[in-house]
Write a protein that holds these residues in place. Structure first.
Motif, mmCIF file in Angstrom:
data_model
loop_
_atom_site.group_PDB
_atom_site.id
_atom_site.type_symbol
_atom_site.label_atom_id
_atom_site.label_comp_id
_atom_site.label_asym_id
_atom_site.label_seq_id
_atom_site.Cartn_x
_atom_site.Cartn_y
_atom_site.Cartn_z
ATOM 1 N N LYS A 194 -25.625 7.496 11.047
ATOM 2 C CA LYS A 194 -25.126 7.586 9.679
ATOM 3 C C LYS A 194 -23.828 8.371 9.623
ATOM 4 O O LYS A 194 -22.924 8.042 8.854
ATOM 5 N N ALA A 195 -23.722 9.417 10.442
ATOM 6 C CA ALA A 195 -22.504 10.231 10.466
ATOM 7 C C ALA A 195 -21.314 9.396 10.931
ATOM 8 O O ALA A 195 -20.217 9.476 10.359
ATOM 9 N N GLY A 196 -21.511 8.600 11.969
ATOM 10 C CA GLY A 196 -20.429 7.750 12.459
ATOM 11 C C GLY A 196 -20.015 6.703 11.438
ATOM 12 O O GLY A 196 -18.817 6.454 11.230
ATOM 13 N N LEU B 155 1.535 -11.005 4.645
ATOM 14 C CA LEU B 155 1.344 -10.545 6.022
ATOM 15 C C LEU B 155 2.002 -9.188 6.256
ATOM 16 O O LEU B 155 1.480 -8.357 6.996
ATOM 17 N N ARG B 156 3.145 -8.954 5.631
ATOM 18 C CA ARG B 156 3.783 -7.635 5.756
ATOM 19 C C ARG B 156 2.890 -6.547 5.171
ATOM 20 O O ARG B 156 2.750 -5.467 5.752
ATOM 21 N N LYS B 157 2.281 -6.850 4.031
ATOM 22 C CA LYS B 157 1.374 -5.878 3.426
ATOM 23 C C LYS B 157 0.112 -5.714 4.267
ATOM 24 O O LYS B 157 -0.430 -4.608 4.402
ATOM 25 N N SER B 158 -0.367 -6.799 4.851
ATOM 26 C CA SER B 158 -1.536 -6.727 5.721
ATOM 27 C C SER B 158 -1.255 -5.835 6.925
ATOM 28 O O SER B 158 -2.093 -5.008 7.318
ATOM 29 N N GLU B 159 -0.073 -6.011 7.506
ATOM 30 C CA GLU B 159 0.297 -5.190 8.661
ATOM 31 C C GLU B 159 0.374 -3.714 8.280
ATOM 32 O O GLU B 159 -0.075 -2.844 9.035
ATOM 33 N N LYS B 160 0.921 -3.429 7.092
ATOM 34 C CA LYS B 160 1.022 -2.037 6.655
ATOM 35 C C LYS B 160 -0.357 -1.423 6.472
ATOM 36 O O LYS B 160 -0.604 -0.283 6.919
ATOM 37 N N LEU B 161 -1.266 -2.137 5.841
ATOM 38 C CA LEU B 161 -2.625 -1.615 5.671
ATOM 39 C C LEU B 161 -3.296 -1.418 7.025
ATOM 40 O O LEU B 161 -3.974 -0.405 7.245
ATOM 41 N N ALA B 162 -3.106 -2.357 7.941
ATOM 42 C CA ALA B 162 -3.694 -2.228 9.278
ATOM 43 C C ALA B 162 -3.184 -0.979 9.989
ATOM 44 O O ALA B 162 -3.951 -0.260 10.647
ATOM 45 N N MET B 163 -1.899 -0.699 9.852
ATOM 46 C CA MET B 163 -1.327 0.502 10.465
ATOM 47 C C MET B 163 -1.929 1.773 9.870
ATOM 48 O O MET B 163 -2.246 2.724 10.597
ATOM 49 N N LEU B 164 -2.116 1.777 8.547
ATOM 50 C CA LEU B 164 -2.700 2.956 7.896
ATOM 51 C C LEU B 164 -4.142 3.169 8.341
ATOM 52 O O LEU B 164 -4.573 4.306 8.551
ATOM 53 N N VAL B 165 -4.883 2.087 8.495
ATOM 54 C CA VAL B 165 -6.272 2.198 8.970
ATOM 55 C C VAL B 165 -6.315 2.795 10.367
ATOM 56 O O VAL B 165 -7.098 3.720 10.650
ATOM 57 N N GLN B 166 -5.459 2.298 11.249
ATOM 58 C CA GLN B 166 -5.456 2.807 12.628
ATOM 59 C C GLN B 166 -5.034 4.274 12.685
ATOM 60 O O GLN B 166 -5.563 5.051 13.484
ATOM 61 N N GLU B 167 -4.088 4.658 11.838
ATOM 62 C CA GLU B 167 -3.672 6.065 11.806
ATOM 63 C C GLU B 167 -4.830 6.957 11.371
ATOM 64 O O GLU B 167 -5.037 8.040 11.928
ATOM 65 N N GLU B 168 -5.597 6.508 10.392
ATOM 66 C CA GLU B 168 -6.743 7.287 9.939
ATOM 67 C C GLU B 168 -7.806 7.393 11.034
ATOM 68 O O GLU B 168 -8.386 8.459 11.248
ATOM 69 N N PHE B 169 -8.052 6.295 11.722
ATOM 70 C CA PHE B 169 -9.032 6.322 12.810
ATOM 71 C C PHE B 169 -8.631 7.344 13.876
ATOM 72 O O PHE B 169 -9.462 8.109 14.379
ATOM 73 N N ALA B 170 -7.353 7.363 14.221
ATOM 74 C CA ALA B 170 -6.882 8.221 15.309
ATOM 75 C C ALA B 170 -6.773 9.683 14.895
ATOM 76 O O ALA B 170 -7.223 10.580 15.615
ATOM 77 N N HIS B 171 -6.181 9.922 13.721
ATOM 78 C CA HIS B 171 -5.831 11.292 13.348
ATOM 79 C C HIS B 171 -6.932 12.020 12.590
ATOM 80 O O HIS B 171 -7.028 13.243 12.647
ATOM 81 N N ARG B 172 -7.771 11.299 11.876
ATOM 82 C CA ARG B 172 -8.799 11.949 11.066
ATOM 83 C C ARG B 172 -10.197 11.806 11.658
ATOM 84 O O ARG B 172 -11.049 12.658 11.444
ATOM 85 N N THR B 173 -10.440 10.709 12.356
ATOM 86 C CA THR B 173 -11.781 10.421 12.850
ATOM 87 C C THR B 173 -11.906 10.634 14.353
ATOM 88 O O THR B 173 -13.004 10.641 14.895
ATOM 89 N N GLY B 174 -10.778 10.771 15.025
ATOM 90 C CA GLY B 174 -10.812 11.024 16.458
ATOM 91 C C GLY B 174 -11.171 9.824 17.304
ATOM 92 O O GLY B 174 -11.585 9.971 18.458
ATOM 93 N N ARG B 175 -10.996 8.618 16.748
ATOM 94 C CA ARG B 175 -11.272 7.418 17.543
ATOM 95 C C ARG B 175 -10.043 7.065 18.376
ATOM 96 O O ARG B 175 -8.902 7.390 18.007
ATOM 97 N N VAL B 176 -10.258 6.376 19.460
ATOM 98 C CA VAL B 176 -9.147 5.897 20.275
ATOM 99 C C VAL B 176 -8.455 4.757 19.536
ATOM 100 O O VAL B 176 -9.106 3.805 19.088
ATOM 101 N N ASN B 177 -7.149 4.864 19.385
ATOM 102 C CA ASN B 177 -6.364 3.877 18.651
ATOM 103 C C ASN B 177 -5.937 2.762 19.603
ATOM 104 O O ASN B 177 -5.038 2.941 20.429
#
Length: 407
Positions: free
Chosen positions: A375-377, A315-337
């Motif tokens: 497709k771009a999204g 679960l600790r590793k799952s949480e870490k991966l989830a955090m990295l995914v959300q950071e990528e969505f917000a900072h690289r893709t411009g999605r609302v986190n």
């Protein structure tokens, strides 16, 4: 330290589970049997039980050749049948302790073995899948079969702990990612603004898988076409494939609020908000389309507490991966986190590895639906998750090379 951790988990389980176990006969293990895998890459240890096991601790390596599996609120039947060990297993022990059952397996010298435990979809049994990744023999088929082996299981195992070597660490390298495209077939998932959830998740899954394969990772899909796959079957696919990560892709919906938008990522645990509960219930409601919805009756809140205790490392590793995914969505893709959250998703329940569920966005929001349909999204969302997996893999394998005790 490992023994102390086990005692803590067993103690907490005794406290948290006493009400659940009160007035109910303990689950009994009636037999331990061994069967060669159909793909000739290993064996399956079947732990025959009289009822569904409330919870179990994931397989834990005690050293290079010993593996431990803990079944909570389980006891040996008076007439427990010990089949002779077979395949990579040379001996095993069964030890009752504080109302729980500890199984330890010893493997043959010179073998590199991967192990994953999961519930059998067609019975109450627990299965331990063993994949032989390297052996000094010609192939796995030459290992002793249950009929050939006649050595009784040892009651005690005395081995000197071995230091970790690169070969022993290989089993933990993040080499296999399981991608689960949510819904499919007769289950369209959320449908809004002319977009179906099952179509978006499959498109993003295939794009994500292609990126990961380009980096040399092995990718397993729970589906690659528009077909219906039951939730527990998705976890079984992941476990039997020896997955090191499980990523389930979904789309959100808020029928009463067309303005809701943004992405969020979940890992297994108790929900803390009403919004998380609603998402969980919507995704879990697919069981009504399955052949046997009653198989999920054992997935109670109390069992979820036990599982989060037993699988805290995952679960600790799952949480870490989830955090990295959300950071990528917000900072690289411009999605609302919309953040990292926990909930008791059935699809995550059966995956014996770090596992996350990604809500890519809201189909009920016209602009977000159009983005996820394009497709771009889909490319952008797949790339963001891919980058998160890359970052997670680097962190994960850095810890393998430099364990905490050596830092």
């Amino acid at each position: 330290m490992r023994h102390a951790r086990l005692q803590v988990v067993l103690g907490l389980c005794m406290l948290l589970g006493c009400q659940m176990a009160w007035g109910r006969a303990a689950v009994q293990v009636t037999r331990i049997s061994f069967t060669p895998r159909a793909d000739q890459t290993g064996y399956v240890v079947r732990i025959h039980t009289t009822d569904h096991v409330s919870a179990y601790q994931e397989p834990e390596w005690l050293d290079a050749h010993r593996l431990q599996l803990v079944l909570f609120y389980t006891e040996p039947a008076p007439s427990l049948q010990h089949d002779p060990p077979a395949g990579p297993v040379v001996s095993y022990t069964i030890e009752p302790q504080n109302g729980h059952l500890i199984l330890r397996f010893q493997f043959a010298e010179g073998l590199a073995v991967e192990a994953a435990a999961y519930r059998d979809r067609l019975s109450t049994d627990i299965l331990l899948g063993l994949t032989v990744t390297s052996a000094p023999v010609a192939d796995v088929a030459s290992l002793p079969s249950p009929q050939q082996a006649n050595t009784p299981p040892a009651r005690t195992v005395a081995l000197k702990p071995e230091s970790s070597t690169p070969r022993n660490l290989d089993r933990w390298h993040l080499d296999t990612v399981v991608i689960d495209a949510g819904h499919g077939g007769k289950d369209p998932g959320a449908v809004a603004n002319g977009v179906r959830e099952k179509d978006v998740t499959l498109a993003v899954a295939l794009k994500l898988g292609a990126y990961l394969q380009q980096q040399g990772l092995r990718v397993i899909y729970t589906r690659t076409s528009d077909r219906f796959v039951e939730l527990r079957e998705r976890g079984r696919i992941a476990n039997e494939a020896g997955g090191k990560l499980f990523i389930s892709l979904h789309c959100n919906a808020a029928p009463g609020d067309r303005s809701a938008y943004g992405a969020e990522t979940y890992f297994l645990g108790l929900h803390k908000t009403e919004a998380a509960r609603r998402v969980m219930e919507r995704e879990n409601s697919v069981v009504r389309l399955e052949s046997d919805p009653s198989q999920y009756e054992a997935f109670t809140e109390q069992e979820l507490i036990l599982m989060t205790l037993a699988q805290s490392a995952y679960l600790r590793k799952s949480e870490k991966l989830a955090m990295l995914v959300q950071e990528e969505f917000a900072h690289r893709t411009g999605r609302v986190n919309r953040g990292v959250k926990q909930a008791g998703f059935y699809v995550l329940w059966s995956a014996s590895m770090p596992a996350i569920l990604v809500e890519l966005g809201f189909l009920t929001n016209p602009r977000e639906a159009a983005f996820l349909k394009s497709k771009a999204g889909q490319e952008q969302m797949a790339q963001a998750i891919f980058r998160a997996v890359q970052a997670f893999k680097e962190l994960y394998e850095r810890e393998l090379a430099f364990p905490a005790s050596a830092r």
